[in-house]
Design a protein around this motif. Structure first.
Motif, PDB file in Angstrom:
ATOM      1  N   GLN A  35      57.973  -3.021 -26.045  1.00 10.57           N
ATOM      2  CA  GLN A  35      56.956  -4.047 -26.206  1.00 10.57           C
ATOM      3  C   GLN A  35      57.134  -4.672 -27.584  1.00 10.57           C
ATOM      4  N   LEU A  86      49.432   5.377 -30.815  1.00  7.58           N
ATOM      5  CA  LEU A  86      50.320   4.585 -29.970  1.00  7.58           C
ATOM      6  C   LEU A  86      50.596   5.234 -28.613  1.00  7.58           C
ATOM      7  N   TYR A 115      49.361   3.745 -25.181  1.00  2.00           N
ATOM      8  CA  TYR A 115      49.953   2.485 -24.736  1.00  2.00           C
ATOM      9  C   TYR A 115      51.182   2.684 -23.844  1.00  2.00           C
ATOM     10  N   GLU A 116      51.741   3.895 -23.841  1.00  2.00           N
ATOM     11  CA  GLU A 116      52.885   4.132 -22.962  1.00  2.00           C
ATOM     12  C   GLU A 116      52.486   3.933 -21.500  1.00  2.00           C
ATOM     13  N   HIS A 154      49.919   2.046 -20.643  1.00  2.00           N
ATOM     14  CA  HIS A 154      49.336   0.713 -20.523  1.00  2.00           C
ATOM     15  C   HIS A 154      50.052  -0.253 -21.473  1.00  2.00           C
ATOM     16  N   PRO A 155      51.373  -0.456 -21.277  1.00  2.00           N
ATOM     17  CA  PRO A 155      52.137  -1.288 -22.220  1.00  2.00           C
ATOM     18  C   PRO A 155      51.653  -2.731 -22.279  1.00  2.00           C
ATOM     19  N   LYS A 164      48.809  -3.716 -22.726  1.00  2.00           N
ATOM     20  CA  LYS A 164      47.784  -3.813 -23.765  1.00  2.00           C
ATOM     21  C   LYS A 164      48.387  -4.032 -25.151  1.00  2.00           C
ATOM     22  N   LEU A 165      49.694  -3.756 -25.266  1.00  2.00           N
ATOM     23  CA  LEU A 165      50.374  -3.965 -26.553  1.00  2.00           C
ATOM     24  C   LEU A 165      50.822  -5.416 -26.642  1.00  2.00           C
ATOM     25  N   CYS A 214      50.864  -5.552 -31.577  1.00  2.00           N
ATOM     26  CA  CYS A 214      52.076  -4.981 -32.191  1.00  2.00           C
ATOM     27  C   CYS A 214      52.168  -5.375 -33.657  1.00  2.00           C
TER      28      CYS A 214
END
Length: 269
Positions: free
Chosen positions: A8, A126, A129-130, A132-133, A135-136, A141
């Protein structure tokens, strides 16, 4: 289960279930990473580093790295999170925070930060977010990257020199560099960049020194090293092809037989 990577923007999530995996890479940007599970060994010109769960490291840009990673004995995959600091972001941060031009960085290219609770907490933030990528976002970021920079500068003021020395590689001894680095599986253009030369200048000077093109010389050196490792060190072809810089076993076997006239499996002691 299959291995996967999620990228991401400038944040990487990597997960490998393979029994053992090797990769080589050129790091064009600084990176900060943590190993979540599994184990790996990194090889650079400064030495080798074993990384286990909880290992945190800061790596300098413009490096050649070999990486061998494998799951843990309990079957957990090799997992890591990495944050990359690109030059545009660093220049913007330096301008916003009145960071002056730094002197040439002279320290180590790999810095261990394992056990630092603040950086560990940053990576903990972090992990969700793995799953829910999406959301990044680019903005998120950017915020997380600036957070990492702030934390690093709070931990050690000398990281300012590490992060904000924007000089490109200087022109170095081409012959010595290639003799030490031909086994890294990167492009000729990357070799040129790391020696501080344009591609055309690199090829011209290379031909004068070695009386061969970079492509032919590099392959010959890799094959000669492979022959030595098989004949003298009694290693198997499958153990050496990655070590000397080939991408896969079939390409290595084809090139070896074309060069020597016999297959690597037929090498005598």
């Amino acid at each position: 289960m299959e291995s996967h990577q999620i990228i991401q923007h400038n944040i990487l999530y990597s997960c490998s279930y393979q029994k053992e995996q090797s990769s080589e890479q050129f790091l064009p940007e600084h990176s900060l990473g943590i190993t979540l599970s599994g184990e790996a060994e990194y090889f650079t010109n400064e030495g080798s580093y074993i990384v286990k769960p909880g290992t945190i490291g800061l790596m300098r840009r413009n490096q050649l790295v070999k990486k061998y990673k494998k799951p843990s004995l309990g079957g957990e995959p090799f997992k890591m999170i990495g944050v990359f600091f690109d030059q545009k972001t660093l220049r913007q941060y330096a301008a916003e925070n009145d960071i002056d031009e730094q002197q040439p960085y002279q320290g180590r290219s790999v810095i261990q930060l394992t056990g630092n609770p603040v950086i560990k907490g940053f990576f903990d933030s972090l992990i969700p977010y793995e799953s829910h990528p999406e959301k990044l976002s680019l903005k998120m970021c950017g915020l997380k990257t600036r957070e990492a920079l702030e934390l690093l500068l709070q931990i050690d003021h000398s990281f300012k020199n590490f992060l904000f020395d924007f000089r490109e590689p200087y022109k170095m001894d081409l012959e010595n560099f290639m003799q030490r680095n031909y086994q890294y599986n990167v492009s000729i253009g990357t070799f040129a960049k790391l020696t501080g030369r344009s591609l055309s200048t690199f090829k011209r000077e290379f031909a004068k020194i070695f009386d061969a093109t970079p492509e032919k010389w590099v392959q010959r050196k890799r094959l000669e090293m492979a022959h030595y490792l098989i004949a003298q060190k009694k290693k198997r072809p499958i153990e050496v092809y990655l070590e000397v810089g080939f991408e896969n076993l079939s390409h290595f076997s084809f090139a070896f037989k074309k060069h020597y006239g016999f297959a690597p499996s037929e090498v005598g002691g």
